[in-house]
Structures are given as C-alpha cells and as structure tokens.
Enzyme design. Structure first.
Site, short mmCIF file in Angstrom:
data_model
loop_
_atom_site.label_atom_id
_atom_site.label_comp_id
_atom_site.label_asym_id
_atom_site.label_seq_id
_atom_site.Cartn_x
_atom_site.Cartn_y
_atom_site.Cartn_z
N SER A 79 1.62 29.75 -16.09
CA SER A 79 0.34 29.15 -15.70
C SER A 79 0.59 27.80 -15.02
O SER A 79 1.22 26.92 -15.61
CB SER A 79 -0.55 28.93 -16.94
OG SER A 79 -0.84 30.17 -17.53
N GLU A 128 0.12 21.96 -14.62
CA GLU A 128 0.91 21.90 -15.85
C GLU A 128 2.33 21.40 -15.58
O GLU A 128 2.84 20.57 -16.32
CB GLU A 128 0.96 23.27 -16.54
CG GLU A 128 -0.30 23.63 -17.30
CD GLU A 128 -0.10 24.76 -18.27
OE1 GLU A 128 1.05 24.99 -18.70
OE2 GLU A 128 -1.07 25.45 -18.60
N ARG A 164 -1.57 20.31 -23.75
CA ARG A 164 -0.40 20.34 -22.85
C ARG A 164 0.14 18.92 -22.61
O ARG A 164 0.53 18.56 -21.52
CB ARG A 164 -0.75 20.99 -21.49
CG ARG A 164 -1.30 22.39 -21.59
CD ARG A 164 -0.26 23.40 -22.07
NE ARG A 164 -0.87 24.71 -22.19
CZ ARG A 164 -1.48 25.16 -23.29
NH1 ARG A 164 -1.52 24.41 -24.38
NH2 ARG A 164 -2.01 26.36 -23.33
#
Length: 342
Positions: free
Chosen positions: A242, A338, A168
């Site tokens: 998420s 995130e 990520r």
C-alpha cells in the site's frame, strides 16, 4: 581508524528495495550484530557520513543515489523469552523476515500476529512503520525493543509509550530517524487469544471456506489468500505494498462527502474521526490500472503503485504526486504516502 568491517563501496541498491529501482550507495555495510554498529560509531570517518538504516527495503522509495553509508540490518534469531498469566513474550532480531517470523509464532502455537501475515519487510522495520492490517496494528502486540543510539553509542530499551506509536507512525520517523537502529523487538502474544475478524474481507474469506470459529492459523491462511489476490509479488512486479495511508477526516467531512458520493467507503474510529479508504478514492479518479511510462497503478488494487520495469524512483514519485493532486481536487482530501522518500 582501522576496522575489519565488510564495507563495500559504490553498491547498487536495486536488490535491496522492493520497488526494484536503481540507486547506488556510496558505502554499504551488512550488519549482523550490534558490534558492527558500535565500530561504525567509533570510526570518525564512518560516523560523519549520512546514514540510512535499511531493513527489507519495502517501505522506501529511492529517488536518487545515497551519498552516505547504508547499514543493512541482517542479524537473525527468534526466541521465547518469558511468559506471565497474560502473555507469552517472543523476541526477534531486526533482520528477520517479518512474514517468516509470523509463521514461526503460529508454528509454536502462539496467536496474535496472524492478521499481519504476508506484510513485506523485516521485524526491525515493523515498529518504525507501526505496520497494520485487518484491524490489528503492531502496537497492539508490542512489548519492547532494543536499539543502538548513534548519538550516545549505547544500546537502549524502549517500551510502548516511548515508541510514540501512531497510525503508520512512531518516534523512529521523527526524533530518532537515522539516529537509532532497531536491534530486536519483543512481542507480547496474548494467552487469552481472540479472533479479530471484523474486517469484511477476512470474514468473507472465512465464510467462503466454511470456517465459523477460526484458529489463528486459519485466519493467517485467509489473510495470505486475500493479500495474494490483491497485491503483486515484489519479486515479480516491483512495489511497496500500500503506497498511501488511509486518510483520517472528521465525521463532518465524511458526512459532506457522503452526500455527493453515497458509495464512499469509510470506517469510524474510536476517537470520533473517520478513516477513508484511500484505494476507493484513487479508483474513483480513474487511476486503477493506469501507467505513466514504466510506473503504474496496479490493476487489482488502486493503493499499490508498481514498477513495470525500468521505472526510476523519480518516475514513481511523479506518479504519486499526480494521484495526490487528482484526489485533492475531487475530494478535498490529501493523501499521504506510506513509504519514506529518499
């Protein structure tokens, strides 16, 4: 300097972020071509403003008004640009919707992106986050991208190594953050396609459909069904998918946790580290389905924070912080968000 850009001032960003939180931009420009970015860069007044490059708004938490210029990437176009014995190369403009692009590749008989179906956001944002799901990351199918660099005023091409992809993560979250705008991305879709179905959710869904040797399209359908069950539609309930990364720990840390929590969900990584399921950790702390004012944790998936209506970005950030503290206290593991906080 005079320019003919369709600039707007004091613009609400509520409809430009999937959390649906209210924040205002001092200046806002829909970008349909690289030429618009070149004009911004040449205008001393615009070039001096703080800059936010926005795609689908699915990986950002707006905790305040933005005092500068929001550049909203809205350029379009998808084309097959070449092939060799290993791959077919497909280029998509940054402003294309990611899921619609995946469906385009499948409709053209090209497999490789099916595990990434229904991920919210735009094509241009995908490499910034190195999006991933069900055993595939964007970097696995990435070939190159074109960007506009505000520091030099030039368009540049980056290859996979230059993007410095991590979990990520990419160079766009570090050295090139707000300095460069992705214009288009080229993908290498494998000619010797192989189904990636090692994740239990996917294999179980295919088994339930009595599919033994799935096509890329069937894997996409399975992933869409799984995500639809687990994740709320941002058009109905504000969310960014998420919210936390799955934390990476050492095998020693994992083993120590297993002695106390035999049900711990973990995945061994090729480099010897272990990825823990952040959703499981949050669930164990009793957060699933809980609300904190208008912010909350989705009842079907503890990884997803939601705006139940009227939550501010600060409300959601406060909830995220409380979850982080609980998980750290109980498991001695720090969760990392995130989305980018602004």
């Amino acid at each position: 300097m005079t320019h003919s850009l369709p600039l707007q001032y004091d613009v609400s960003l509520r409809n430009h972020n999937t959390f649906g939180v209210e924040a205002r931009a001092h200046a806002y420009l829909p970008v349909t071509s690289a030429g618009a970015l070149e004009t911004v860069q040449r205008d001393a007044g615009l070039a001096a403003l703080p800059r936010l490059i926005l795609g689908g708004g699915s990986n950002i938490l707006l905790t305040r008004d933005f005092p500068g210029l929001v550049l909203h990437m809205e350029n379009r176009g998808i084309e097959i640009v070449g092939e060799d014995e290993d791959a077919t190369y497909v280029r998509a403009a940054a402003g294309e919707n990611w899921h619609q692009f995946v469906l385009w590749t499948l409709a053209h008989g090209l497999g490789g992106l099916e595990n990434l179906s229904l991920i919210p956001g735009s094509v241009g944002a995908a490499p910034i986050q190195n999006i991933g799901a069900y055993g595939i990351e964007l970097k696995d199918r990435f070939h190159a991208l074109t960007l506009f660099d505000f520091a030099t005023g030039e368009r540049t091409t980056l290859n996979k190594a230059e993007c410095m992809f991590g979990y990520r993560d990419s160079v766009f979250k570090h050295r090139l953050r707000d300095r460069a705008a992705v214009l288009d991305v080229t993908f290498a879709l494998p000619k010797k396609w192989q189904a990636a179905i090692r994740y239990a959710d996917v294999s179980n869904e295919l088994a339930a459909r009595k599919i033994v040797e799935p096509t890329a399209g069937q894997i996409s359908d399975a992933v869409i069904a799984i995500r639809t069950r687990k994740l709320p539609d941002p058009a109905v309930i504000g969310n960014a998918g998420s919210f936390f990364k799955n934390p990476l720990v050492t095998a020693k840390q994992r083993d120590a946790l297993l002695t106390k929590y035999p049900q711990l969900v973990s995945y061994a990584q090729p480099d010897g580290s272990v990825k823990l399921a952040a959703g499981w950790l949050i669930d164990q702390c009793g957060w699933k389905g809980r609300t904190a004012g208008a912010a909350g944790v989705y009842e079907n998936q503890a990884l997803v924070l939601v705006n139940r209506g009227g939550a501010s970005g600060a409300d959601i950030a406060q909830l995220a912080n409380a979850i982080q503290e609980d998980v750290a206290q109980r498991f001695d593991v720090m969760l990392e968000p995130e989305p980018i906080f602004l």
